[in-house]
Design an enzyme around this catalytic site. Structure first.
Site, short mmCIF file in Angstrom:
data_model
loop_
_atom_site.label_atom_id
_atom_site.label_comp_id
_atom_site.label_asym_id
_atom_site.label_seq_id
_atom_site.Cartn_x
_atom_site.Cartn_y
_atom_site.Cartn_z
N MET A 1 0.83 -1.21 0.00
CA MET A 1 0.00 0.00 0.00
C MET A 1 0.87 1.27 0.00
O MET A 1 0.86 2.03 0.94
CB MET A 1 -0.93 -0.02 1.23
CG MET A 1 -1.88 -1.20 1.25
SD MET A 1 -2.71 -1.44 2.84
CE MET A 1 -1.43 -2.20 3.83
N GLN B 1 -10.89 3.21 -0.04
CA GLN B 1 -10.54 4.46 0.65
C GLN B 1 -11.36 5.62 0.10
O GLN B 1 -11.95 6.40 0.86
CB GLN B 1 -9.04 4.77 0.45
CG GLN B 1 -8.09 3.90 1.24
CD GLN B 1 -6.64 4.21 0.91
OE1 GLN B 1 -6.33 4.75 -0.16
NE2 GLN B 1 -5.73 3.87 1.81
N CYS C 1 3.35 9.97 4.78
CA CYS C 1 2.90 8.99 3.80
C CYS C 1 4.16 8.28 3.34
O CYS C 1 5.16 8.94 3.00
CB CYS C 1 2.20 9.67 2.62
SG CYS C 1 1.83 8.53 1.27
N THR C 2 4.15 6.97 3.36
CA THR C 2 5.38 6.23 3.11
C THR C 2 5.91 6.43 1.70
O THR C 2 7.08 6.16 1.44
CB THR C 2 5.17 4.73 3.39
OG1 THR C 2 3.99 4.28 2.73
CG2 THR C 2 5.03 4.48 4.88
N GLU C 3 5.08 6.95 0.78
CA GLU C 3 5.56 7.23 -0.57
C GLU C 3 6.32 8.55 -0.69
O GLU C 3 7.08 8.75 -1.64
CB GLU C 3 4.39 7.25 -1.58
CG GLU C 3 3.97 5.90 -2.08
CD GLU C 3 3.11 5.16 -1.07
OE1 GLU C 3 3.06 3.93 -1.13
OE2 GLU C 3 2.50 5.83 -0.22
N THR D 1 2.08 1.53 5.94
CA THR D 1 1.45 2.72 5.38
C THR D 1 0.92 3.56 6.53
O THR D 1 0.48 3.01 7.54
CB THR D 1 0.29 2.35 4.43
OG1 THR D 1 -0.55 3.49 4.23
CG2 THR D 1 -0.57 1.25 5.01
N ASN D 2 0.97 4.88 6.38
CA ASN D 2 0.42 5.75 7.42
C ASN D 2 -1.10 5.76 7.39
O ASN D 2 -1.76 5.61 8.42
CB ASN D 2 0.94 7.18 7.23
CG ASN D 2 2.40 7.35 7.60
OD1 ASN D 2 2.74 7.66 8.73
ND2 ASN D 2 3.28 7.14 6.63
N THR D 3 -1.67 5.93 6.19
CA THR D 3 -3.12 6.13 6.07
C THR D 3 -3.93 4.99 6.67
O THR D 3 -4.94 5.22 7.35
CB THR D 3 -3.51 6.32 4.59
OG1 THR D 3 -2.87 7.49 4.08
CG2 THR D 3 -5.02 6.46 4.43
#
Length: 231
Positions: free
Chosen positions: A10, A52, A197-199, A83-85
């Protein structure tokens, strides 16, 4: 060494950074040919992303809870949601398993407090920036004040995450837009900025700005290494 459970995909772009960072951490600690013991379940992000944006968080919780059970059954001693979200459903996932879930906001808060940071800017998906599951945890559990971008900035940040970063696209123009927002948060009193956000760490590195950045992927991975090696 304990086995680290990862709930990833994710996106897979950021999950690959988790795998690398955890293994680098184990090698740095133990040397030689040592690498991490990892049990990874990678979901299909297309399913999660659709839910989401429909606001169907209950179904995402069910998907992740079932995946977490598989990770536990695979021998994991702890679980990280990569993932943060999706920490929005962390409590539901934790209730589904008996192993501890290492919460990304708690790991980040511990690092911030060690560095004396009490007021921080937060970048992430619009879910993370606008809702309370993440910034509220920082404030209520750890006493950290959180500043978020304005609504227009949030929409732009969110769009870049989903239309570019989650697809592995890195654009200089997007980096510059993010840097302008970071400067704005700093002017509002943020001592540092969380890459929540990990991205985002695919786009920004510390050398891009003088404002201290906190990469949640690296921090979360380090917490997993610490857990795995703690006797």
């Amino acid at each position: 060494m304990k086995t680290i459970g990862l709930l990833g995909g994710m996106s897979w772009e950021s999950t690959s950074n988790y795998y690398k960072a955890i293994n680098q951490g184990i090698k740095a600690s133990l040397g030689g040919f040592h690498s991490a013991k990892i049990c990874l379940f990678s979901v299909n992000f297309a399913e999660i992303e659709s839910l989401q944006h429909q606001g169907n968080w209950q179904q995402t919780a069910e998907i992740l809870s079932n995946a977490a059970k598989s990770v536990e059954a695979g021998g994991a001693d702890c679980l990280l949601i990569c993932t943060n979200t999706m920490h929005k459903v962390a409590e539901e996932v934790q209730r589904a398993i008996s192993i501890p879930l290492l919460h990304i906001a708690d790991a980040t808060a511990s690092t911030l407090l060690l560095d004396g940071v009490r007021t921080v800017g937060l970048l992430g998906t619009q879910f993370t920036m606008s809702q309370d599951f993440y910034k509220g945890r920082l404030a209520e559990h750890h006493g950290i004040d959180v500043i978020v971008p304005n609504e227009t900035q949030q929409k732009m940040i969110h769009h870049i995450i989903y239309s570019e970063l989650c697809l592995g696209e890195i654009k200089e123009s997007s980096r510059n837009q993010y840097l302008e927002i970071i400067d704005d948060l700093y002017q509002q009193g943020a001592q540092a900025v969380i890459l929540g956000c990990t991205e985002i760490a695919l786009l920004l590195q510390q050398q891009d700005t003088q404002v201290p950045l906190y990469d949640t992927t690296q921090i979360h991975a380090a917490s997993a290494v610490k857990f795995a090696l703690h006797k």
